[in-house]
Design a protein around this motif. Structure first.
Motif, mmCIF file in Angstrom:
data_model
loop_
_atom_site.group_PDB
_atom_site.id
_atom_site.type_symbol
_atom_site.label_atom_id
_atom_site.label_comp_id
_atom_site.label_asym_id
_atom_site.label_seq_id
_atom_site.Cartn_x
_atom_site.Cartn_y
_atom_site.Cartn_z
ATOM 1 N N LEU A 1 30.532 -5.152 1.877
ATOM 2 C CA LEU A 1 30.453 -4.478 0.580
ATOM 3 C C LEU A 1 31.158 -3.129 0.563
ATOM 4 N N ASN A 2 31.693 -2.695 1.709
ATOM 5 C CA ASN A 2 32.491 -1.470 1.751
ATOM 6 C C ASN A 2 33.969 -1.756 1.531
ATOM 7 N N ASP A 3 34.360 -3.014 1.662
ATOM 8 C CA ASP A 3 35.737 -3.447 1.405
ATOM 9 C C ASP A 3 35.689 -4.927 1.035
ATOM 10 N N VAL A 4 35.371 -5.190 -0.231
ATOM 11 C CA VAL A 4 35.145 -6.555 -0.703
ATOM 12 C C VAL A 4 36.489 -7.268 -0.840
ATOM 13 N N PRO A 5 36.645 -8.434 -0.188
ATOM 14 C CA PRO A 5 37.894 -9.186 -0.335
ATOM 15 C C PRO A 5 38.111 -9.608 -1.790
ATOM 16 N N GLU A 6 39.360 -9.675 -2.183
ATOM 17 C CA GLU A 6 39.697 -9.992 -3.576
ATOM 18 C C GLU A 6 39.126 -11.329 -4.021
ATOM 19 N N GLU A 7 39.102 -12.320 -3.127
ATOM 20 C CA GLU A 7 38.613 -13.643 -3.524
ATOM 21 C C GLU A 7 37.108 -13.665 -3.785
#
Length: 126
Positions: free
Chosen positions: A49-55
């Protein structure tokens, strides 16, 4: 720039009109965390949740928005009150949030099907 749960919470806040002031960003971020937990159960992988993947962003936003709208409308609560000529009817069919929740759940289901579910194979010794 990294997409965090705060960014996703702001996207939800931008999409939903007339959110009461009592609904804080922390509450919406909590819905994002719940959505990530549910996604983890389906995808069998955790979502950072600190770097949520685009998908995963659309899935988390749609599911978080569904949680928020269901909370705002009290989904599942149907009642009719009549006092003389005054009538209040709050049925699921007349509630805009309820219809939006159903739409969002349909979108989430489609997203989950598109993301797929990883197959797990186990080697069995016999």
């Amino acid at each position: 720039m990294a997409t965090t749960k705060a960014t996703l919470a702001q996207r939800i806040r931008d999409r939903v009109a007339n959110i009461p002031a009592e609904v804080t960003n922390a509450m919406i971020e909590g819905y994002i965390e719940d959505a990530a937990s549910d996604a983890k159960a389906w995808l069998r992988t955790s979502v950072n949740l600190n770097d949520v993947p685009e998908e995963h962003q659309g899935l988390l936003v749609n599911l978080g928005e569904a949680y928020l709208r269901s909370r705002l409308s009290g989904v599942g609560v149907d009642f009719n009150v009549t006092q003389g000529e005054f009538t209040v009817s709050r049925g699921q069919e007349s509630d805009v949030h309820t219809k939006q929740v159903q739409f969002l759940i349909d979108r989430v289901n489609t997203s989950l099907r598109l993301l797929g579910r990883p197959c797990l194979f186990k080697k069995v010794f016999g």
